[in-house]
Design a protein around this motif. Sequence first.
Motif, short mmCIF file in Angstrom:
data_model
loop_
_atom_site.label_atom_id
_atom_site.label_comp_id
_atom_site.label_asym_id
_atom_site.label_seq_id
_atom_site.Cartn_x
_atom_site.Cartn_y
_atom_site.Cartn_z
N SER A 139 -9.87 -19.42 -22.96
CA SER A 139 -9.56 -18.43 -21.97
C SER A 139 -8.27 -17.56 -22.17
N LEU A 140 -8.34 -16.41 -22.48
CA LEU A 140 -7.29 -15.42 -22.50
C LEU A 140 -7.10 -14.52 -21.24
N GLY A 141 -5.78 -14.47 -20.96
CA GLY A 141 -5.41 -13.59 -19.87
C GLY A 141 -4.68 -12.64 -20.29
N VAL A 142 -5.07 -11.12 -19.99
CA VAL A 142 -4.16 -9.86 -20.63
C VAL A 142 -3.61 -9.31 -19.40
N ILE A 143 -2.38 -9.18 -19.41
CA ILE A 143 -1.63 -8.60 -18.36
C ILE A 143 -1.00 -7.02 -18.89
N GLY A 144 -1.72 -6.22 -18.48
CA GLY A 144 -1.41 -4.63 -18.57
C GLY A 144 -2.85 -4.17 -19.26
N LEU A 145 -3.41 -3.49 -18.89
CA LEU A 145 -4.96 -3.05 -19.22
C LEU A 145 -4.60 -1.46 -19.45
N GLY A 146 -3.71 -1.15 -20.40
CA GLY A 146 -3.53 0.46 -20.97
C GLY A 146 -4.43 0.40 -22.30
N ALA A 147 -3.95 1.10 -23.05
CA ALA A 147 -4.82 1.42 -24.35
C ALA A 147 -4.92 0.18 -25.15
N ILE A 148 -3.54 -0.58 -25.27
CA ILE A 148 -3.52 -1.86 -26.19
C ILE A 148 -4.12 -2.94 -25.38
N GLY A 149 -3.94 -3.33 -24.18
CA GLY A 149 -4.36 -4.27 -23.61
C GLY A 149 -5.92 -4.32 -23.48
N PRO A 168 -2.39 -3.67 -11.76
CA PRO A 168 -2.73 -3.13 -10.37
C PRO A 168 -2.61 -1.38 -10.60
N ALA A 169 -2.28 -1.03 -11.56
CA ALA A 169 -2.15 0.34 -11.81
C ALA A 169 -3.23 1.06 -12.68
N MET A 170 -4.31 0.30 -13.02
CA MET A 170 -5.13 0.64 -13.76
C MET A 170 -5.90 1.94 -13.64
N THR A 171 -6.04 2.87 -14.74
CA THR A 171 -6.63 4.16 -14.28
C THR A 171 -7.99 4.18 -14.29
N VAL A 172 -8.68 5.21 -13.76
CA VAL A 172 -10.22 5.06 -13.77
C VAL A 172 -10.66 5.26 -15.48
N ASN A 173 -10.11 6.00 -15.91
CA ASN A 173 -10.36 6.34 -17.54
C ASN A 173 -10.25 4.99 -18.20
#
Length: 390
Positions: A139-149, A168-173
């Motif tokens: 299992s891998l947890g990724v904190i921060g789902l921007g371009a890199i995440g 918590p601030a993930m964009t729709v795009n």
Amino acid sequence: MFKIQTLNNISVRGLDRLPREGFEVASEMSHPDAIMVRSADMHKLDIPASVKAIGRAGAGTNNIPVAAMSKRGVPVFNAPGANANAVKELVLAGLFLASRNIGPALDFVRKLDGDDKAMHEAVEAGKKKFVGFELPGRSLGVIGLGAIGIKVANAAVDLGMEVWGYDPAMTVNNAWKLDARVRRAVSVDDLMSRAQFVSLHVPLIDATRNLVNADRLKLLKKQGVVLNFSRAPIVDEAAMVEALNANTVHAYICDFPSVMLKGHPRVVATPHLGASTGEAEENCAVMVADQLRDYLETGNVTNSVNFPEAVLPLLPGKTRLAIVNENVPNMVGQISTELAKGKLNIADLLNKSRGDLAYTLVDLDAPPPESAVAAIKGITGVLDVRQVAG
């Protein structure tokens, strides 16, 4: 002619995006209209009043006095995602380094001596100390789902890992780009408790300093691994070393060497290599050059860390004003009133706000007289007014 000052070596491919007939680019100049920077610390600089924009050829803007620039009405641009593939590849390398104990194994090999026969015998006797494990099913947890995440999460899914994400601030795009097999954690603690590997992809702000601390390290699954290719202070180093020494964390893979981490057998620290590829440097320079050019020539704002996104197609034959002001009521009304006094018709208008700042693009049927521009500049709360076309 716009004057662009560079504070670091900027990729030629990026600088080529600024046409010579409209832009002068140099590392030394007086009264620049904009600054392009990579790692230079601008907090110590006296930034000229002529500067209308700053472009950071990278993602983080810790080296730029963003708050001070906001008060002056100066946008700060960055290049989010331009180095995402480079960082993603290093994170994936980190997964393998940790799971196969490659760091300690390399140290073991470097210390071998004797002839080939003696080395072979030592290898056969010693290799059992470096038995690793495979990634599928882990299992891998990724904190921060921007371009890199997002790239890290999607790649890990393709490796057969069970992936959890939290932002918590993930964009729709960005949500559209995330593999549907990535599962949603409801909090940082929830993610930490579900993961054996945790990869951090968040900016360094007050809320993320020591985000991974002693209490959260205790939540990790057995043989837990933390990968930090964001910023060093996001992980409490003292707590990390204590957890490594207690054998409650298997490995720490990061991009930020320190005295505390140096020499630890289960730490792999690279010398800030996350975005250090020729391709990433080119991509960042191209992106930020395009954004600076668009802002200077049309007033459009894309990928600013302190200004709202504001893109309005420029109509042929129109004159555009770009106005920065404090985000308070009735600013657009006051601006419109001054334009009406000058008998100027508004052909198109875009008003956006972000935090304490608001930004307005106004397309007029005719060029405004200097008196109208001066009147708008005189409105309490207006920080900057530019005629950018016409």
